[in-house]
Design a protein around this motif. Sequence first.
Motif, mmCIF file in Angstrom:
data_model
loop_
_atom_site.group_PDB
_atom_site.id
_atom_site.type_symbol
_atom_site.label_atom_id
_atom_site.label_comp_id
_atom_site.label_asym_id
_atom_site.label_seq_id
_atom_site.Cartn_x
_atom_site.Cartn_y
_atom_site.Cartn_z
ATOM 1 N N PHE A 210 0.825 -1.208 0.000
ATOM 2 C CA PHE A 210 0.000 0.000 0.000
ATOM 3 C C PHE A 210 0.856 1.254 0.000
ATOM 4 O O PHE A 210 1.891 1.292 0.653
ATOM 5 C CB PHE A 210 -0.900 0.035 1.239
ATOM 6 C CG PHE A 210 -1.848 -1.120 1.311
ATOM 7 C CD1 PHE A 210 -3.051 -1.093 0.627
ATOM 8 C CD2 PHE A 210 -1.539 -2.250 2.049
ATOM 9 C CE1 PHE A 210 -3.927 -2.168 0.677
ATOM 10 C CE2 PHE A 210 -2.405 -3.329 2.108
ATOM 11 C CZ PHE A 210 -3.610 -3.288 1.420
ATOM 12 N N PHE B 34 0.219 5.493 0.498
ATOM 13 C CA PHE B 34 -0.738 6.580 0.720
ATOM 14 C C PHE B 34 -0.569 7.658 -0.344
ATOM 15 O O PHE B 34 0.551 7.978 -0.744
ATOM 16 C CB PHE B 34 -0.548 7.193 2.109
ATOM 17 C CG PHE B 34 -0.906 6.250 3.230
ATOM 18 C CD1 PHE B 34 -2.099 5.547 3.212
ATOM 19 C CD2 PHE B 34 -0.049 6.062 4.313
ATOM 20 C CE1 PHE B 34 -2.438 4.668 4.230
ATOM 21 C CE2 PHE B 34 -0.379 5.180 5.345
ATOM 22 C CZ PHE B 34 -1.578 4.489 5.294
ATOM 23 N N SER C 213 -12.250 0.374 5.098
ATOM 24 C CA SER C 213 -11.023 -0.417 5.252
ATOM 25 C C SER C 213 -10.116 0.200 6.309
ATOM 26 O O SER C 213 -10.082 1.426 6.467
ATOM 27 C CB SER C 213 -10.259 -0.475 3.931
ATOM 28 O OG SER C 213 -9.695 0.790 3.674
ATOM 29 N N ARG D 231 -6.992 0.561 6.120
ATOM 30 C CA ARG D 231 -5.980 1.424 5.467
ATOM 31 C C ARG D 231 -6.435 2.868 5.373
ATOM 32 O O ARG D 231 -5.635 3.784 5.499
ATOM 33 C CB ARG D 231 -5.703 0.949 4.038
ATOM 34 C CG ARG D 231 -5.005 -0.331 3.933
ATOM 35 C CD ARG D 231 -3.545 -0.251 4.262
ATOM 36 N NE ARG D 231 -3.136 -1.607 4.573
ATOM 37 C CZ ARG D 231 -2.042 -1.952 5.168
ATOM 38 N NH1 ARG D 231 -1.182 -1.048 5.550
ATOM 39 N NH2 ARG D 231 -1.771 -3.201 5.430
ATOM 40 N N GLU E 269 -5.885 4.432 8.548
ATOM 41 C CA GLU E 269 -4.449 4.665 8.755
ATOM 42 C C GLU E 269 -3.973 5.893 7.976
ATOM 43 O O GLU E 269 -3.086 6.614 8.429
ATOM 44 C CB GLU E 269 -3.648 3.419 8.335
ATOM 45 C CG GLU E 269 -3.726 2.318 9.402
ATOM 46 C CD GLU E 269 -3.303 0.955 8.879
ATOM 47 O OE1 GLU E 269 -2.622 0.897 7.833
ATOM 48 O OE2 GLU E 269 -3.661 -0.050 9.514
ATOM 49 N N GLY F 280 -9.583 3.238 -1.130
ATOM 50 C CA GLY F 280 -8.412 2.751 -1.856
ATOM 51 C C GLY F 280 -8.628 2.783 -3.361
ATOM 52 O O GLY F 280 -9.749 2.991 -3.831
ATOM 53 N N TYR G 230 -5.225 5.714 -0.782
ATOM 54 C CA TYR G 230 -4.118 4.754 -0.861
ATOM 55 C C TYR G 230 -4.246 3.947 -2.147
ATOM 56 O O TYR G 230 -5.337 3.725 -2.665
ATOM 57 C CB TYR G 230 -4.050 3.839 0.363
ATOM 58 C CG TYR G 230 -5.222 2.915 0.572
ATOM 59 C CD1 TYR G 230 -5.217 1.619 0.061
ATOM 60 C CD2 TYR G 230 -6.331 3.317 1.324
ATOM 61 C CE1 TYR G 230 -6.280 0.761 0.264
ATOM 62 C CE2 TYR G 230 -7.400 2.468 1.527
ATOM 63 C CZ TYR G 230 -7.373 1.192 1.001
ATOM 64 O OH TYR G 230 -8.435 0.340 1.198
ATOM 65 N N THR H 209 -3.185 0.368 -4.118
ATOM 66 C CA THR H 209 -2.906 -1.027 -3.808
ATOM 67 C C THR H 209 -2.162 -1.670 -4.966
ATOM 68 O O THR H 209 -2.553 -1.504 -6.115
ATOM 69 C CB THR H 209 -4.238 -1.786 -3.602
ATOM 70 O OG1 THR H 209 -5.028 -1.072 -2.665
ATOM 71 C CG2 THR H 209 -3.997 -3.188 -3.078
#
Length: 260
Positions: free
Chosen positions: A38, A40, A63, A65, A68, A144, A168, A170
């Motif tokens: 991942f 960002f 998610s 992520r 985060e 994402g 983010y 992927t």
Amino acid sequence: MKVLLLKEPRETDTEADPYIQELASCGHTAASIPVLSFKFVSLDELSERLFQPERFGGLIFTSPRAVEAVKTCLESHKHRHKWDAVKDKWNEKSVYVVGKATASLVADLGLKPLGEDTGTADTLALLILQRENQEILPLFFPCGSIKREVLPTALRKNDIPLETLTVYQTSEHPDLQKNITEYFTQQGVPASIAFFSPSGVTFCLDLVKRLSGSQLEQIKFASIGPTTAKALQSHGLTVSCCAEKPTAKHLASAITHGHT
């Protein structure tokens, strides 16, 4: 029984990965291999929106992520002290989440999550439609690069305003092929392989088929949820079991009882 988990290990300094723990308590030996990498992106835009809660009707996180990414923003922009005031304004609105892992990270930010028992984006969409109407300010959805369109489609179809931002990207984990090959070389073909995302299926399946050879038929394929199960089935595989909810306990139970 050997179980291969195609997911990032989630151990901390004090505790083992909950999936490995739960499977061990059911008598299985599990190993975890990270599938995704991942990165960002758009953190400035994210930061700007986070500090303008008055522009939005609420937040959506599907998610860990994405949460985060928010945490990274707050830490890197030295905004921690400002966050307390802004956080209270977000808490006056709805902060929607899918699943317990995302909910607990959202709670760590000081936000009050709604919908942690919704295991999928489809179920969360139903909850949002029950609670919101067309008059609200847009819901802000940091997400994402590989996101399913289920939730945005359901909301837009019902004229619920939504603003998405990709926070983010992927991609395949750089060591994925090497790690899976090493696992098969050292441990042999596992009795069960658990997949955690459709992209995991895309990135791993050909290699798993190649390494398993004629033993592919004997592997029990497990899935963390219905979307991943569909991805496996679309590749012609039989899904032995699917976790009722996306938690370590539910997956361990599915794998254990799916094998009896």
